[in-house]
Design a protein around this motif. Structure first.
Motif, PDB file in Angstrom:
ATOM      1  N   VAL A 251       0.852  -1.347   0.073  1.00  0.00           N
ATOM      2  CA  VAL A 251      -0.014   0.034   0.172  1.00  0.00           C
ATOM      3  C   VAL A 251       0.926   1.193  -0.122  1.00  0.00           C
ATOM      4  O   VAL A 251       0.430   2.105  -0.728  1.00  0.00           O
ATOM      5  CB  VAL A 251      -0.835  -0.010   1.293  1.00  0.00           C
ATOM      6  CG1 VAL A 251      -1.424   1.381   1.428  1.00  0.00           C
ATOM      7  CG2 VAL A 251      -2.062  -1.031   0.975  1.00  0.00           C
ATOM      8  N   TYR A 252       1.796   1.253   0.821  1.00  0.00           N
ATOM      9  CA  TYR A 252       2.826   2.475   0.896  1.00  0.00           C
ATOM     10  C   TYR A 252       3.535   2.627  -0.516  1.00  0.00           C
ATOM     11  O   TYR A 252       3.698   4.022  -0.854  1.00  0.00           O
ATOM     12  CB  TYR A 252       3.571   2.129   1.966  1.00  0.00           C
ATOM     13  CG  TYR A 252       3.364   2.389   3.423  1.00  0.00           C
ATOM     14  CD1 TYR A 252       2.411   3.304   3.807  1.00  0.00           C
ATOM     15  CD2 TYR A 252       3.873   1.585   4.495  1.00  0.00           C
ATOM     16  CE1 TYR A 252       2.055   3.508   5.235  1.00  0.00           C
ATOM     17  CE2 TYR A 252       3.633   1.793   5.670  1.00  0.00           C
ATOM     18  CZ  TYR A 252       2.427   2.521   6.107  1.00  0.00           C
ATOM     19  OH  TYR A 252       1.936   2.546   7.124  1.00  0.00           O
ATOM     20  N   LYS A 253       3.870   1.550  -1.016  1.00  0.00           N
ATOM     21  CA  LYS A 253       4.607   1.557  -2.247  1.00  0.00           C
ATOM     22  C   LYS A 253       3.617   2.428  -3.351  1.00  0.00           C
ATOM     23  O   LYS A 253       4.235   2.954  -4.134  1.00  0.00           O
ATOM     24  CB  LYS A 253       5.371   0.480  -2.691  1.00  0.00           C
ATOM     25  CG  LYS A 253       6.447  -0.159  -1.740  1.00  0.00           C
ATOM     26  CD  LYS A 253       6.955  -1.620  -2.088  1.00  0.00           C
ATOM     27  CE  LYS A 253       8.002  -1.902  -1.302  1.00  0.00           C
ATOM     28  NZ  LYS A 253       8.274  -3.421  -1.477  1.00  0.00           N
ATOM     29  N   SER A 254       2.719   1.778  -3.464  1.00  0.00           N
ATOM     30  CA  SER A 254       1.531   2.293  -4.423  1.00  0.00           C
ATOM     31  C   SER A 254       1.243   3.804  -4.416  1.00  0.00           C
ATOM     32  O   SER A 254       1.019   4.452  -5.401  1.00  0.00           O
ATOM     33  CB  SER A 254       0.140   1.485  -4.223  1.00  0.00           C
ATOM     34  OG  SER A 254      -0.612   1.898  -3.106  1.00  0.00           O
ATOM     35  N   ALA A 255       1.480   4.267  -3.068  1.00  0.00           N
ATOM     36  CA  ALA A 255       1.082   5.792  -2.943  1.00  0.00           C
ATOM     37  C   ALA A 255       2.480   6.355  -3.311  1.00  0.00           C
ATOM     38  O   ALA A 255       2.146   7.902  -3.467  1.00  0.00           O
ATOM     39  CB  ALA A 255       0.686   6.136  -1.532  1.00  0.00           C
ATOM     40  N   ILE A 256       3.611   5.911  -3.217  1.00  0.00           N
ATOM     41  CA  ILE A 256       4.861   6.756  -3.371  1.00  0.00           C
ATOM     42  C   ILE A 256       5.067   7.350  -4.746  1.00  0.00           C
ATOM     43  O   ILE A 256       5.492   8.657  -4.608  1.00  0.00           O
ATOM     44  CB  ILE A 256       6.156   5.833  -3.336  1.00  0.00           C
ATOM     45  CG1 ILE A 256       6.244   5.440  -1.912  1.00  0.00           C
ATOM     46  CG2 ILE A 256       7.351   6.506  -3.760  1.00  0.00           C
ATOM     47  CD1 ILE A 256       7.543   4.384  -1.588  1.00  0.00           C
ATOM     48  N   PRO A 257       4.664   6.894  -5.824  1.00  0.00           N
ATOM     49  CA  PRO A 257       4.760   7.934  -7.097  1.00  0.00           C
ATOM     50  C   PRO A 257       3.762   8.919  -7.206  1.00  0.00           C
ATOM     51  O   PRO A 257       4.338  10.162  -7.764  1.00  0.00           O
ATOM     52  CB  PRO A 257       4.281   6.830  -8.228  1.00  0.00           C
ATOM     53  CG  PRO A 257       4.472   5.425  -7.424  1.00  0.00           C
ATOM     54  CD  PRO A 257       4.255   5.680  -6.128  1.00  0.00           C
ATOM     55  N   TYR A 258       2.623   8.867  -6.602  1.00  0.00           N
ATOM     56  CA  TYR A 258       1.558  10.093  -6.519  1.00  0.00           C
ATOM     57  C   TYR A 258       2.096  11.381  -5.600  1.00  0.00           C
ATOM     58  O   TYR A 258       2.081  12.037  -5.814  1.00  0.00           O
ATOM     59  CB  TYR A 258       0.321   9.553  -6.453  1.00  0.00           C
ATOM     60  CG  TYR A 258      -0.066   8.583  -7.344  1.00  0.00           C
ATOM     61  CD1 TYR A 258      -0.311   8.813  -8.561  1.00  0.00           C
ATOM     62  CD2 TYR A 258      -0.410   7.172  -6.564  1.00  0.00           C
ATOM     63  CE1 TYR A 258      -0.683   7.810  -9.513  1.00  0.00           C
ATOM     64  CE2 TYR A 258      -0.736   6.228  -7.358  1.00  0.00           C
ATOM     65  CZ  TYR A 258      -1.032   6.609  -8.952  1.00  0.00           C
ATOM     66  OH  TYR A 258      -1.280   5.679  -9.823  1.00  0.00           O
ATOM     67  N   LEU A 259       2.508  10.695  -4.356  1.00  0.00           N
ATOM     68  CA  LEU A 259       3.167  11.700  -3.334  1.00  0.00           C
ATOM     69  C   LEU A 259       4.561  12.350  -3.945  1.00  0.00           C
ATOM     70  O   LEU A 259       4.406  13.445  -3.692  1.00  0.00           O
ATOM     71  CB  LEU A 259       3.618  11.067  -2.155  1.00  0.00           C
ATOM     72  CG  LEU A 259       2.320  10.493  -1.233  1.00  0.00           C
ATOM     73  CD1 LEU A 259       2.853   9.712  -0.212  1.00  0.00           C
ATOM     74  CD2 LEU A 259       1.480  11.708  -0.805  1.00  0.00           C
ATOM     75  N   LYS A 260       5.340  11.594  -4.521  1.00  0.00           N
ATOM     76  CA  LYS A 260       6.551  12.167  -5.094  1.00  0.00           C
ATOM     77  C   LYS A 260       6.132  13.169  -6.363  1.00  0.00           C
ATOM     78  O   LYS A 260       6.661  14.103  -6.375  1.00  0.00           O
ATOM     79  CB  LYS A 260       7.467  11.081  -5.837  1.00  0.00           C
ATOM     80  CG  LYS A 260       8.087  10.225  -4.972  1.00  0.00           C
ATOM     81  CD  LYS A 260       8.871   9.023  -5.538  1.00  0.00           C
ATOM     82  CE  LYS A 260      10.241   9.626  -6.356  1.00  0.00           C
ATOM     83  NZ  LYS A 260      11.031   8.594  -6.859  1.00  0.00           N
ATOM     84  N   LYS A 261       4.967  12.885  -6.902  1.00  0.00           N
ATOM     85  CA  LYS A 261       4.824  13.909  -8.067  1.00  0.00           C
ATOM     86  C   LYS A 261       4.138  15.293  -7.375  1.00  0.00           C
ATOM     87  O   LYS A 261       4.351  16.311  -7.737  1.00  0.00           O
ATOM     88  CB  LYS A 261       3.724  13.407  -8.985  1.00  0.00           C
ATOM     89  CG  LYS A 261       3.565  13.990 -10.267  1.00  0.00           C
ATOM     90  CD  LYS A 261       4.779  13.609 -11.003  1.00  0.00           C
ATOM     91  CE  LYS A 261       4.631  14.401 -12.381  1.00  0.00           C
ATOM     92  NZ  LYS A 261       5.691  14.573 -13.428  1.00  0.00           N
ATOM     93  N   VAL A 262       3.262  14.878  -6.256  1.00  0.00           N
ATOM     94  CA  VAL A 262       2.968  16.470  -5.605  1.00  0.00           C
ATOM     95  C   VAL A 262       4.105  17.186  -5.060  1.00  0.00           C
ATOM     96  O   VAL A 262       4.337  18.335  -5.132  1.00  0.00           O
ATOM     97  CB  VAL A 262       2.144  15.879  -4.287  1.00  0.00           C
ATOM     98  CG1 VAL A 262       1.732  17.116  -3.627  1.00  0.00           C
ATOM     99  CG2 VAL A 262       0.897  15.233  -4.837  1.00  0.00           C
ATOM    100  N   ALA A 263       5.287  16.255  -4.648  1.00  0.00           N
ATOM    101  CA  ALA A 263       6.362  17.059  -3.965  1.00  0.00           C
ATOM    102  C   ALA A 263       7.048  17.929  -5.055  1.00  0.00           C
ATOM    103  O   ALA A 263       7.876  18.808  -4.942  1.00  0.00           O
ATOM    104  CB  ALA A 263       7.379  15.933  -3.232  1.00  0.00           C
ATOM    105  N   GLU A 264       7.152  17.194  -6.314  1.00  0.00           N
ATOM    106  CA  GLU A 264       7.564  17.905  -7.523  1.00  0.00           C
ATOM    107  C   GLU A 264       7.039  18.939  -8.000  1.00  0.00           C
ATOM    108  O   GLU A 264       7.506  20.234  -8.391  1.00  0.00           O
ATOM    109  CB  GLU A 264       7.979  16.700  -8.510  1.00  0.00           C
ATOM    110  CG  GLU A 264       8.534  17.168  -9.768  1.00  0.00           C
ATOM    111  CD  GLU A 264       8.233  16.293 -10.803  1.00  0.00           C
ATOM    112  OE1 GLU A 264       8.222  16.829 -12.237  1.00  0.00           O
ATOM    113  OE2 GLU A 264       8.354  15.043 -10.730  1.00  0.00           O
TER     114      GLU A 264
END
Length: 444
Positions: free
Chosen positions: A397-410
Motif C-alpha cells: 500500500v505504501y509503495k503504491s502511494a509513493i509515485p503520486y506523493l513524489k509527483k506532488v512534492a515535485e
C-alpha cells in the motif's frame, strides 16, 4: 365639576406637549437647513433629537416621518462637520466612525420612507434634497462596500450594496454584486433572497462594454460609456476603439439559485431549480454533478450513475470534471471508479496536483483496515504468519502511494503536509536515505 376640571387639565397638558414637540421639530428643521453646521449646532441638534424622541411616538404620521429623517441624517451631518475640519481631511479611520453599516441602513430606510411620504402627501419638503444626497452619497457608499469586501466583511458589503440598490432601483447591478458577496459570506439565505429578486426582475446584465487602446501603457482600457470613451479618443493617448457585448448573467443567476438550494439541503427546491438552470446552461457539467449529488444523497444510484455518465460524455477532455467525478465517487466509497477518474484527470492534465494527491490518499486509505486486522492478531505461530502477510500488504500500500506523493512534492514543493506524509512512508519502508533528502528539503 371635578371631572371636567381634570379633562381640561389633561387637554392643556396634551396641547402643551404637542406644541413643544412642534417647536423641537422646527429647531431640527432650522439647524438641518443651515449651509454650514457648527459644533454648537450639532450639539443642539443631537440634544433636540433626544428630547423629542419620547414625544413623537404618539404624534402624527408626518411628525414621525420627519423625526426619523432628522435622526437618520444626524450621523451624516456630524460626519460632514468633522471631516470638513482641516486636521481631519486625511483621516479615513475617523470617517469610518460615522460610516457604519447600521448608520447606512438607518439612513437608507428613512430616506426612502420620507420620499414615499412626500410623494403620497404631495408636499415635497425634502424630496429634491434627498435626491441630491443620494447622488453625492452613492459613490462613497460604493467605496465603503468595496472596503468592507477587501477586509473580508462580505455580509456587510452585501448589505451596503443592497442599500444602494434600494436607493436607486435602476442600479440593479448593485443587487447582483450584493448577492455575490452574500455567497462569499456563506449567508445562503440572504444570497437566495437577492438572487430570487434578480430573477423576478429578469435581470440579465447584458450590456455593451467600451474599450480603447492606451498608447502609453500599451494596454486596452475600459470606459463607463461610449460618450466617456469618445471624449478620451479626441486626445492623443487612445486609439482603436472596440465595443463588446457582455453575455447575459441570467443563466448564472438561475444556476446559483439551484446551487444554494443544494447547499441548504432543500432537495425538492434544488431539483426544480437545477432543471431550470440546466435549460439555461445545457453544457454546465457542475450542474449535472450537483444534480447527481442530490440523487446520491437519496441513494438513487440509477439516476446518479446516469448523470455521471452524461457528464463524462459531454466533456471527455475536461480534467477538472473527471477530478470532480473522482471526488464524488470517493465520497460514495466507489473506490475503483474514483481511482479510474483520478487517473483520467492526470492523463488529461499531467500537472494536476490535486489529482495526484487524492490518488495517494485513496491508496493509503487501504492501510486502515490492514492495521485493524494486524492489531487484532495474537502472538501464536499461525497468527504471526497472518501478521507477516498483512505487513507485506501494508508495505505494498505504501509503495503504491509513493509515485503520486513524489509527483506532488515535485509539482508543489510548498505542500508541506504531502512531503511529511511521503517522509513517513519512506521511514515505514526503511527507505531512510530518501527520507533524509526530503527532510533537508523541508528545512530549506
Amino acid at each position: 365639576m371635578k371631572s371636567k376640571v381634570l379633562l381640561l387639565v389633561s387637554s392643556i397638558i396634551l396641547s402643551t406637549t404637542a406644541f413643544a414637540q412642534k417647536e423641537e421639530l422646527k429647531t431640527l428643521k432650522k439647524i438641518y437647513a443651515r449651509e454650514k453646521t457648527s459644533d454648537s449646532d450639532m450639539a443642539e441638534f443631537k440634544a433636540t433629537l433626544t428630547k423629542v424622541e419620547s414625544l413623537v411616538a404618539n404624534s402624527t404620521e408626518d411628525d414621525k416621518v420627519y423625526f426619523a429623517f432628522y435622526k437618520a441624517m444626524a450621523p451624516v451631518l456630524e460626519m460632514n462637520l468633522v471631516m470638513s475640519k482641516p486636521e481631519n481631511l486625511n483621516n479615513p479611520a475617523l470617517l469610518m466612525k460615522y460610516l457604519t453599516v447600521d448608520n447606512v441602513n438607518q439612513l437608507v430606510t428613512n430616506l426612502i420612507a420620507t420620499l414615499d411620504f412626500e410623494k403620497k402627501s404631495g408636499k415635497q419638503v425634502y424630496t429634491k434634497d434627498i435626491e441630491e444626497t443620494i447622488t453625492s452619497f452613492k459613490p462613497m457608499l460604493v467605496n465603503f462596500a468595496i472596503a468592507l469586501a477587501n477586509n473580508s466583511n462580505f455580509k456587510e458589503a452585501a448589505v451596503v450594496l443592497h442599500s444602494i440598490y434600494e436607493l436607486d432601483k435602476k442600479d440593479v447591478e448593485k443587487l447582483y454584486y450584493s448577492a455575490n458577496y452574500a455567497v462569499n459570506s456563506k449567508d445562503y439565505e440572504l444570497a437566495l433572497k437577492y438572487y430570487q429578486e434578480l430573477k423576478a426582475l429578469n435581470y440579465t446584465g447584458a450590456e455593451m462594454a467600451y474599450y480603447a487602446f492606451n498608447k502609453e501603457t500599451q494596454k486596452e482600457d475600459a470606459f463607463n460609456s461610449k460618450a466617456e470613451r469618445d471624449i478620451y479618443l479626441k486626445g492623443t493617448t487612445y486609439e482603436k476603439p472596440r465595443d463588446e457585448k457582455l453575455p447575459s448573467k441570467r443563466p448564472e443567476i438561475i444556476k446559483n439559485i439551484a446551487l444554494i438550494y443544494v447547499e441548504l439541503g432543500k432537495s425538492a427546491e434544488a431539483k426544480a431549480a437545477i432543471q431550470e438552470a440546466r435549460k439555461e446552461n445545457p453544457d454546465d457539467s457542475a450542474l449535472i454533478l450537483s444534480e447527481a449529488d442530490l440523487f446520491l444523497k437519496e441513494k438513487d444510484m440509477v439516476s446518479y450513475k446516469k448523470l455521471i455518465l452524461e457528464a463524462s460524455e459531454k466533456n471527455p477532455n475536461d480534467a477538472i470534471l473527471f477530478f470532480n467525478l473522482g471526488v464524488v465517487s470517493y465520497n460514495n466509497k466507489e473506490i475503483l471508479d474514483a481511482d479510474k477518474f483520478y487517473v483520467k484527470a492526470i492523463e488529461l492534465d499531467p500537472k494536476y496536483v490535486d489529482a495526484y494527491l487524492n490518488l495517494a490518499i485513496l491508496k493509503l486509505d487501504a492501510e486502515k483496515s490492514l492495521i485493524e486486522k494486524m492489531n487484532k492478531l495474537g502472538t501464536s505461530a499461525p497468527e504471526m504468519k497472518k501478521y507477516d502477510v498483512l505487513k507485506k500488504q501494508r508495505e505494498d500500500v505504501y509503495k503504491s502511494a509513493i509515485p503520486y506523493l513524489k509527483k506532488v512534492a515535485e509539482l508543489a514543493p510548498d505542500n508541506i503536509e504531502a512531503i511529511k506524509t511521503l517522509i513517513g512512508v519512506y521511514n515505514a519502508l526503511e527507505m531512510f536515505d530518501e527520507a533524509k533528502v526530503l527532510k533537508a528539503q523541508l528545512k530549506k
